[in-house]
Design an enzyme around this catalytic site. Structure first.
Site, PDB file in Angstrom:
ATOM      1  N   CYS A 318       0.839  -1.242  -0.092  1.00  0.00           N
ATOM      2  CA  CYS A 318       0.140  -0.018   0.026  1.00  0.00           C
ATOM      3  C   CYS A 318       0.949   1.250   0.016  1.00  0.00           C
ATOM      4  CB  CYS A 318      -0.941   0.095   1.160  1.00  0.00           C
ATOM      5  SG  CYS A 318      -2.156  -1.415   1.271  1.00  0.00           S
ATOM      6  N   ALA A 319       1.559   1.511  -1.181  1.00  0.00           N
ATOM      7  CA  ALA A 319       2.650   2.099  -1.209  1.00  0.00           C
ATOM      8  C   ALA A 319       2.549   3.875  -0.962  1.00  0.00           C
ATOM      9  CB  ALA A 319       3.705   1.806  -2.561  1.00  0.00           C
ATOM     10  N   PRO A 321       1.660   7.439  -0.326  1.00  0.00           N
ATOM     11  CA  PRO A 321       2.254   8.502  -1.353  1.00  0.00           C
ATOM     12  C   PRO A 321       3.809   7.854  -1.573  1.00  0.00           C
ATOM     13  CG  PRO A 321       2.163   9.592   0.685  1.00  0.00           C
ATOM     14  CD  PRO A 321       1.390   8.091   0.923  1.00  0.00           C
ATOM     15  N   GLY A 322       4.437   7.076  -0.715  1.00  0.00           N
ATOM     16  CA  GLY A 322       5.575   6.765  -1.233  1.00  0.00           C
ATOM     17  C   GLY A 322       6.883   6.746  -0.501  1.00  0.00           C
ATOM     18  N   ARG A 347      -1.957   9.064  -6.759  1.00  0.00           N
ATOM     19  CA  ARG A 347      -0.909   8.957  -5.827  1.00  0.00           C
ATOM     20  C   ARG A 347       0.338   8.259  -6.263  1.00  0.00           C
ATOM     21  NH1 ARG A 347      -2.755  10.178  -0.496  1.00  0.00           N
ATOM     22  NH2 ARG A 347      -1.893   8.137   0.474  1.00  0.00           N
ATOM     23  N   CYS A 441       0.732   3.031  11.208  1.00  0.00           N
ATOM     24  CA  CYS A 441       0.983   4.142  12.168  1.00  0.00           C
ATOM     25  C   CYS A 441      -0.050   4.295  13.513  1.00  0.00           C
ATOM     26  CB  CYS A 441       0.915   5.460  11.434  1.00  0.00           C
ATOM     27  SG  CYS A 441      -0.493   5.679  10.261  1.00  0.00           S
TER      28      CYS A 441
END
Length: 515
Positions: A318-319, A321-322, A347, A441
């Site tokens: 689920c990359a 914004p990277g 995105r 997070c």
């Protein structure tokens, strides 16, 4: 990348926006002495509450979004305002962020001084935001009361009508008198657990369900410490971009030239902590030139748990914004590949652009897909798979001031179902002997340890022979040696605690596929 997912909430309709503009248009000529930043703050608070906008005034590329903001302010208030300079933009962000954090407490005071809950509940949105700003400036910023009263009264008269200004004047003056007499009303911490949770929720301005949840898992004392942390001004970290040949020492030199106070990270060699002065970094072009990236140390430590090595094939599930994709790519030294999967095409486009800027695009491949569908159809297996799962974001409430009000208890159950589905899908991509890292997070055990425990139960022993040798499909690979021991739990997971470590809260479990 783990995202604090915002599930559906009420948005302002086009008709409602027009109504706000029409309501404010009755008086078109502003008094020039009214603070522009006060006007922008009031309107931005409405956008955040009703439209889901984020409390920061910076976009992902570090470019000020002030122009768009001023246009929205003009349409809503019905008159033009002068542009904000960088200093005013920073102050607007501070006022907006603080007012959002303390919204429950401020509303408690406003409601009491209205002497009528019906008056408070029926108050028009712009008037309420003006009062919240005034209360925040007087109670939390200790700004000169006479100046706060004067500016907010005139703003209410110009943006709304004279009667609104008179109401603001009366309520703010009552507040000033109470503050001067040190008699601001606070709920008493007494009664049963529910009553105490409601009181704490008002005093520290958090939803009641969060207070009850943290008290359950952490105890009341630690829950209070966490809320104090969430209400503090956020700090940020910068990661030097080694792929452009930028060392941490180079970045320190740049920060010294910009006179930005900073501290070296105690945990990661490329990272520097910045409490204030991030606007100076942005204006100097350090982000735009790809010399560094804004990335919390907790995110960097999750990458350390993955432990990317040159030549490896890695999937970031689920990359976008990277941030973690870019950091993992930088650690491959130009050898190997990171496959960045995300369901959001826009995105991913931003990720590709940033990868070019950071000079890591040669080792990144983006894949626009739903992970669950991609994993079912893929025959390729990878050395390492990172699932930085969509989550509640309860570990980043200091930075995401608005998130606490957009999250519901019901969201937690929906998120757990999604996390289980994604974790099962991600496991299909791991080659025998490969590594699967699940991270969030969040600081909530139901999103973290319990999801890993449930996953391991769903991947049981497959045969009697395997049972005899006590082998399972996936097993926990402790994070010892990959991150400092202070971050390793008794079960071998990585966990950063906002209060203990002064970082965003994050979690990561490293699992190894046995066969």
């Amino acid at each position: 990348m783990a995202q604090a997912v915002s599930l559906p909430r009420i948005l302002v309709s086009t008709d409602a926006s027009k109504a706000l503009s029409k309501q404010a248009a009755s008086t078109r000529k502003p008094r020039t002495s009214i603070s522009t930043k006060k006007r922008v703050s009031a309107v931005r608070l409405m956008r955040i509450q009703f439209g889901g906008a984020f409390a920061d005034l910076l976009n992902k590329k570090g470019k000020g979004s002030g122009d768009n903001e001023m246009g929205y302010v003009e349409r809503t208030l019905g008159f033009r305002t002068k542009d904000l300079d960088d200093r005013d933009l920073r102050l607007v962000t501070d006022i907006v962020g603080g007012t959002i954090r303390w919204r429950r407490y401020l509303d408690h005071l406003i409601c009491l001084l209205c002497h009528d809950e019906k008056t408070f509940s029926s108050m028009e949105p712009l008037l309420l935001q003006i009062l919240r700003i005034g209360f925040y400036e007087i109670v939390k910023l200790d700004m000169p009361p006479y100046a706060v009263v004067d500016e907010n009264v005139r703003l209410a008269k110009v943006a709304l009508r004279p009667g609104a200004g008179n109401l603001v004047n009366g309520i703010l003056r009552k507040l000033v008198l109470l503050k001067d007499n040190n008699s601001l009303p606070l709920p008493k911490l007494e009664g049963n657990d529910r009553a105490q949770a409601r009181a704490l929720a008002t005093i520290y301005s958090h939803p009641v369900w969060m207070v009850r949840r943290w008290t359950k898992y952490l105890g009341q004392e630690e829950a209070i410490k966490l809320m104090v942390w969430n209400n503090s001004d956020p700090s940020f970290s910068l990661r030097a971009n080694s792929r452009k040949g930028v060392t941490r020492a180079d970045l320190v030199m740049q920060l010294n030239l910009l006179k930005v106070p900073h501290e070296l990270s105690l945990h990661l060699d490329e990272f520097i902590r910045v409490k204030t002065g991030l606007q100076n970094v942005i204006q100097a072009g350090l982000l735009k030139e790809g010399l560094c990236a804004v990335q919390d140390e907790s995110a960097g430590l999750v990458v350390a748990v993955v432990d990317p090595q040159p030549g490896q094939s890695i999937v970031d599930c689920c990359a976008a914004p990277g941030g973690k994709t870019l950091y993992m790519a930088s650690r491959l030294s130009g050898q190997g590949l990171v496959y960045a999967i995300d369901i959001n095409k826009g995105r991913l486009r931003i990720l590709n652009e940033t990868a070019k800027l950071h000079q890591v695009n040669s080792v990144i491949r983006t894949i626009h897909a739903d992970l669950r569908t991609f994993a079912d159809n893929s025959t390729v297996k990878y050395d390492k798979v990172l699932l930085d799962a969509p989550c509640s974001g309860l570990g980043v409430l200091s930075k995401r001031a608005d998130l606490r009000w957009n999250r519901r208890l019901e969201d937690m159950e929906e998120l757990k179902i999604l996390q289980d589905e994604l974790l099962d899908a991600a496991s299909l991509l791991v080659k025998p002997g490969g590594v699967l890292v699940y991270s969030t997070c969040s600081i909530d055990p139901e999103e973290n340890e319990e999801r890993v425990e449930a996953f391991l139960l769903r991947h049981p022993v497959r045969s009697l022979a395997l049972y005899m040798c006590k082998s399972v499909e996936f097993s926990i690979d402790p994070a010892d040696g990959l991150v400092p021991s202070d971050f390793v739990t008794k079960h071998g997971f990585f966990s950063s605690d906002p209060v203990k470590h002064s970082l965003d809260g994050a979690f990561a479990a490293r699992l190894v596929r046995a066969f």
